[in-house]
Design a protein around this motif. Sequence first.
Motif, short mmCIF file in Angstrom:
data_model
loop_
_atom_site.label_atom_id
_atom_site.label_comp_id
_atom_site.label_asym_id
_atom_site.label_seq_id
_atom_site.Cartn_x
_atom_site.Cartn_y
_atom_site.Cartn_z
N THR A 183 0.84 -1.20 0.00
CA THR A 183 0.00 0.00 0.00
C THR A 183 0.88 1.25 0.00
N ALA A 184 2.06 1.15 0.63
CA ALA A 184 3.01 2.26 0.67
C ALA A 184 4.41 1.68 0.82
N PHE A 185 5.42 2.46 0.38
CA PHE A 185 6.81 2.02 0.49
C PHE A 185 7.71 3.24 0.56
N ASP A 186 8.97 3.02 0.94
CA ASP A 186 9.93 4.13 0.94
C ASP A 186 11.15 3.75 0.10
N ALA A 187 12.06 4.70 -0.05
CA ALA A 187 13.21 4.54 -0.95
C ALA A 187 14.21 3.50 -0.47
N CYS A 240 13.19 0.60 0.67
CA CYS A 240 12.48 -0.65 0.41
C CYS A 240 11.80 -1.28 1.62
N ARG A 241 11.37 -0.43 2.52
CA ARG A 241 10.45 -0.90 3.56
C ARG A 241 9.05 -0.72 3.00
N ARG A 242 8.14 -1.63 3.40
CA ARG A 242 6.80 -1.58 2.83
C ARG A 242 5.74 -1.60 3.92
N VAL A 243 4.59 -1.05 3.57
CA VAL A 243 3.39 -1.18 4.37
C VAL A 243 2.43 -2.01 3.53
N GLY A 244 2.03 -3.15 4.07
CA GLY A 244 1.11 -4.03 3.36
C GLY A 244 -0.33 -3.74 3.78
N GLU A 269 4.69 4.93 -8.26
CA GLU A 269 5.48 5.99 -7.60
C GLU A 269 4.60 6.81 -6.65
N ALA A 270 3.32 6.94 -6.96
CA ALA A 270 2.40 7.71 -6.11
C ALA A 270 2.24 7.10 -4.72
N GLN A 271 2.68 5.85 -4.53
CA GLN A 271 2.56 5.18 -3.23
C GLN A 271 3.80 5.38 -2.35
N ARG A 272 4.83 6.02 -2.89
CA ARG A 272 6.07 6.21 -2.12
C ARG A 272 5.87 7.27 -1.05
N VAL A 273 6.39 6.97 0.14
CA VAL A 273 6.33 7.89 1.28
C VAL A 273 7.76 8.20 1.72
N PRO A 274 7.99 9.31 2.44
CA PRO A 274 9.35 9.62 2.89
C PRO A 274 9.93 8.54 3.81
N GLU A 275 9.09 7.99 4.70
CA GLU A 275 9.55 6.93 5.60
C GLU A 275 8.38 6.00 5.90
N ALA A 276 8.47 4.75 5.43
CA ALA A 276 7.40 3.79 5.67
C ALA A 276 7.31 3.48 7.16
N ALA A 277 6.10 3.33 7.64
CA ALA A 277 5.85 3.02 9.05
C ALA A 277 6.08 1.53 9.27
#
Length: 195
Positions: free
Chosen positions: A127-131, A133-137, A161-169
Amino acid sequence: MEIRDRKAAQRRAGIMARRGLPQAERAAANAAICARILAMPCFQKAENLLLYAAFGGEVDLAVLAEQAARLGKTVAYPVCEENFTLTAAVPGLDGWEVGAYGIRTPVLERAALVRPEALDLVLVPCTAFDAVCRRVGMGKGYYDRYLPRCRNAVALGVAFEAQRVPEAAADEQDWQLDGFVTERKVYRGTDEFEL
């Protein structure tokens, strides 16, 4: 804000971002992502792949799956089972059903199973990821439990790319991927595998 709340917020925003892509932009992004993966050494070398059937606005890998099958690669799909476990299954003829969470999955009784250690490449939605390569499923931890068992596989996240966040939780139970592929670029998480 607690990590659970940050994950929930990133999950909601990422789902909205991927679902909100205009049709033409989504089609172009899907094509670019599939072409990028097709050109990667980890795909070219792989014999056994775990893909996913797109759901809820995820990147559609159908073209990649067709190309992989044409190249003689084994293409398996995840089946969500009890206790939040995954099984990699190669669908047989007429071997699809709507499984857990309304996701299209192979019918286990008519499928060939692939052991996790036999996989060479696992493509993981998010659902979201950061640069890095940590992900939020989606929040159930299926892939986080399954990926450690795929000890010979490159674990590659797939997202817009729209799903990229500065820091994945992400926390200690969230599995960091080897890389991420978007329509714009490939992000490297680890140097363990050649991407």
